[in-house]
Scaffold this motif. Sequence first.
Motif, PDB file in Angstrom:
ATOM      1  N   THR A 168       0.843  -1.189   0.000  1.00 37.11           N
ATOM      2  CA  THR A 168       0.000   0.000   0.000  1.00 37.11           C
ATOM      3  C   THR A 168       0.881   1.243   0.000  1.00 37.11           C
ATOM      4  N   ASP A 169       0.306   2.361  -0.472  1.00 41.33           N
ATOM      5  CA  ASP A 169       1.042   3.620  -0.463  1.00 41.33           C
ATOM      6  C   ASP A 169       0.436   4.571   0.567  1.00 41.33           C
ATOM      7  N   LYS A 170       0.929   5.809   0.602  1.00 41.04           N
ATOM      8  CA  LYS A 170       0.481   6.779   1.602  1.00 41.04           C
ATOM      9  C   LYS A 170      -0.978   7.172   1.425  1.00 41.04           C
ATOM     10  N   ASN A 171      -1.548   6.895   0.262  1.00 44.91           N
ATOM     11  CA  ASN A 171      -2.967   7.165   0.017  1.00 44.91           C
ATOM     12  C   ASN A 171      -3.852   5.975   0.357  1.00 44.91           C
ATOM     13  N   GLN A 172      -3.269   4.951   0.967  1.00 40.69           N
ATOM     14  CA  GLN A 172      -3.978   3.722   1.347  1.00 40.69           C
ATOM     15  C   GLN A 172      -4.538   2.981   0.132  1.00 40.69           C
ATOM     16  N   SER A 173      -3.855   3.103  -0.994  1.00 38.17           N
ATOM     17  CA  SER A 173      -4.219   2.362  -2.205  1.00 38.17           C
ATOM     18  C   SER A 173      -3.450   1.050  -2.256  1.00 38.17           C
ATOM     19  N   LEU A 174      -4.055   0.051  -2.876  1.00 40.70           N
ATOM     20  CA  LEU A 174      -3.465  -1.286  -2.936  1.00 40.70           C
ATOM     21  C   LEU A 174      -2.802  -1.525  -4.287  1.00 40.70           C
ATOM     22  N   PHE A 175      -1.600  -2.107  -4.248  1.00 43.69           N
ATOM     23  CA  PHE A 175      -0.857  -2.458  -5.448  1.00 43.69           C
ATOM     24  C   PHE A 175      -0.331  -3.886  -5.320  1.00 43.69           C
ATOM     25  N   SER A 176      -0.105  -4.523  -6.459  1.00 38.88           N
ATOM     26  CA  SER A 176       0.566  -5.823  -6.469  1.00 38.88           C
ATOM     27  C   SER A 176       1.746  -5.740  -7.420  1.00 38.88           C
ATOM     28  N   TYR A 189       7.867  -8.131 -14.631  1.00 36.96           N
ATOM     29  CA  TYR A 189       7.056  -7.795 -13.469  1.00 36.96           C
ATOM     30  C   TYR A 189       7.067  -6.283 -13.249  1.00 36.96           C
ATOM     31  N   SER A 190       5.924  -5.760 -12.820  1.00 32.00           N
ATOM     32  CA  SER A 190       5.806  -4.336 -12.558  1.00 32.00           C
ATOM     33  C   SER A 190       4.681  -4.113 -11.556  1.00 32.00           C
ATOM     34  N   SER A 191       4.556  -2.868 -11.107  1.00 31.82           N
ATOM     35  CA  SER A 191       3.534  -2.517 -10.138  1.00 31.82           C
ATOM     36  C   SER A 191       2.179  -2.374 -10.824  1.00 31.82           C
ATOM     37  N   VAL A 192       1.152  -3.003 -10.237  1.00 32.51           N
ATOM     38  CA  VAL A 192      -0.202  -2.968 -10.797  1.00 32.51           C
ATOM     39  C   VAL A 192      -1.159  -2.402  -9.748  1.00 32.51           C
ATOM     40  N   ASN A 193      -1.819  -1.309 -10.083  1.00 36.50           N
ATOM     41  CA  ASN A 193      -2.805  -0.709  -9.187  1.00 36.50           C
ATOM     42  C   ASN A 193      -4.069  -1.570  -9.195  1.00 36.50           C
ATOM     43  N   LYS A 194      -4.498  -2.034  -8.025  1.00 28.93           N
ATOM     44  CA  LYS A 194      -5.664  -2.914  -7.926  1.00 28.93           C
ATOM     45  C   LYS A 194      -6.970  -2.133  -7.745  1.00 28.93           C
ATOM     46  N   ASN A 195      -6.906  -0.806  -7.816  1.00 30.47           N
ATOM     47  CA  ASN A 195      -8.099   0.039  -7.731  1.00 30.47           C
ATOM     48  C   ASN A 195      -8.916  -0.233  -6.469  1.00 30.47           C
ATOM     49  N   LYS A 196      -8.207  -0.329  -5.370  1.00 29.97           N
ATOM     50  CA  LYS A 196      -8.822  -0.540  -4.061  1.00 29.97           C
ATOM     51  C   LYS A 196      -8.182   0.440  -3.089  1.00 29.97           C
ATOM     52  N   THR A 197      -8.976   1.298  -2.443  1.00 31.53           N
ATOM     53  CA  THR A 197      -8.435   2.323  -1.563  1.00 31.53           C
ATOM     54  C   THR A 197      -8.956   2.160  -0.145  1.00 31.53           C
ATOM     55  N   GLY A 198      -8.426   2.977   0.762  1.00 36.23           N
ATOM     56  CA  GLY A 198      -8.842   2.922   2.158  1.00 36.23           C
ATOM     57  C   GLY A 198      -8.296   1.710   2.884  1.00 36.23           C
ATOM     58  N   ILE A 199      -7.178   1.164   2.428  1.00 37.28           N
ATOM     59  CA  ILE A 199      -6.615  -0.058   3.009  1.00 37.28           C
ATOM     60  C   ILE A 199      -5.768   0.289   4.222  1.00 37.28           C
ATOM     61  N   ILE A 200      -6.032  -0.366   5.347  1.00 37.21           N
ATOM     62  CA  ILE A 200      -5.252  -0.117   6.557  1.00 37.21           C
ATOM     63  C   ILE A 200      -4.372  -1.306   6.941  1.00 37.21           C
ATOM     64  N   ASP A 201      -4.651  -2.499   6.401  1.00 34.83           N
ATOM     65  CA  ASP A 201      -3.772  -3.637   6.686  1.00 34.83           C
ATOM     66  C   ASP A 201      -3.918  -4.691   5.591  1.00 34.83           C
ATOM     67  N   ILE A 202      -2.838  -5.453   5.381  1.00 33.33           N
ATOM     68  CA  ILE A 202      -2.798  -6.459   4.324  1.00 33.33           C
ATOM     69  C   ILE A 202      -2.057  -7.694   4.817  1.00 33.33           C
ATOM     70  N   ALA A 203      -2.390  -8.835   4.248  1.00 34.33           N
ATOM     71  CA  ALA A 203      -1.668 -10.083   4.519  1.00 34.33           C
ATOM     72  C   ALA A 203      -1.840 -10.983   3.311  1.00 34.33           C
ATOM     73  N   ILE A 204      -0.760 -11.673   2.953  1.00 34.93           N
ATOM     74  CA  ILE A 204      -0.840 -12.515   1.757  1.00 34.93           C
ATOM     75  C   ILE A 204      -0.343 -13.921   2.045  1.00 34.93           C
ATOM     76  N   GLY A 205      -1.034 -14.900   1.451  1.00 32.15           N
ATOM     77  CA  GLY A 205      -0.623 -16.291   1.524  1.00 32.15           C
ATOM     78  C   GLY A 205      -0.393 -16.821   0.121  1.00 32.15           C
ATOM     79  N   GLY A 206      -0.372 -18.120  -0.021  1.00 33.83           N
ATOM     80  CA  GLY A 206      -0.070 -18.703  -1.317  1.00 33.83           C
ATOM     81  C   GLY A 206      -1.155 -18.540  -2.354  1.00 33.83           C
ATOM     82  N   ARG A 207      -2.395 -18.333  -1.916  1.00 35.19           N
ATOM     83  CA  ARG A 207      -3.514 -18.280  -2.862  1.00 35.19           C
ATOM     84  C   ARG A 207      -4.143 -16.899  -2.992  1.00 35.19           C
TER      85      ARG A 207
END
Length: 235
Positions: A168-176, A189-207
């Motif tokens: 996430t960036d300072k605007n709370q936007s999500l990227f992969s 590979y490059s940064s892709v904006n997922k068009n999701k904002t207001g994110i305060i926490d993230i966690a990723i697993g294998g799927r």
Amino acid sequence: TPIKIVDANVSYACVGRDYCSFFIKNDGSLWAMGHNQYGQLGDDTNITRETPVMICSDGGRQVSSSGSESFYLKQDGSLWGMGLVHTSWNSSSGTDEYRKTPFQIVDQNVTFLTGGGHFLKNDGSLWKASDSDSSILPDMNTTKPKKLVVSGVVKVSGFQDGRSLIYTDKNQSLFSWEDPDYSDQNTTYSSVNKNKTGIIDIAIGGRGPLILDKNGTLSYYNGTEFINIAHNIRK
């Protein structure tokens, strides 16, 4: 049934993919146990450890392991690694190459460590420990850390072996960080904006990732859309 490993004073713990585990005590000492074929425990051996062995005596802050490669971050902002550097199928020697003792990858300014050897620096830049597509751990001779995002990264989460990475960036936007066109072998590979904002926490697993937004909604991204799975969740 549960088995007590340490009586007290553990401040951080990490499980590697391939049967190895790590923990840090309150005094900053780093300990490891389990499978050790590639020296990923960092104890200068390839011996499987059934009881914890101390890897460094102080300064430990975070630890992460893919199973065959391991990293730890110290309080002074330095990043260290140990384990598999090259596999036999991508090595000119035709044999596995590994480092059994920890070596310094970055000397300062690292603030956060996540899976796949990805890390943040204090200027908000996002890095991968190795600039090779086939190796997570750099050898510091032919491969070195690679900057992925110049600045502005606030939170990052990576899967253990580096296959998936979100931030996430300072605007709370999500990227992969991904290949936007899997069908074209020439794309990178490059940064892709997922068009999701207001994110305060993230966690990723294998799927896929879990996303918590400022409204307390927990959602899962299945690769094409965000699916809400819970509400009124606190961070």
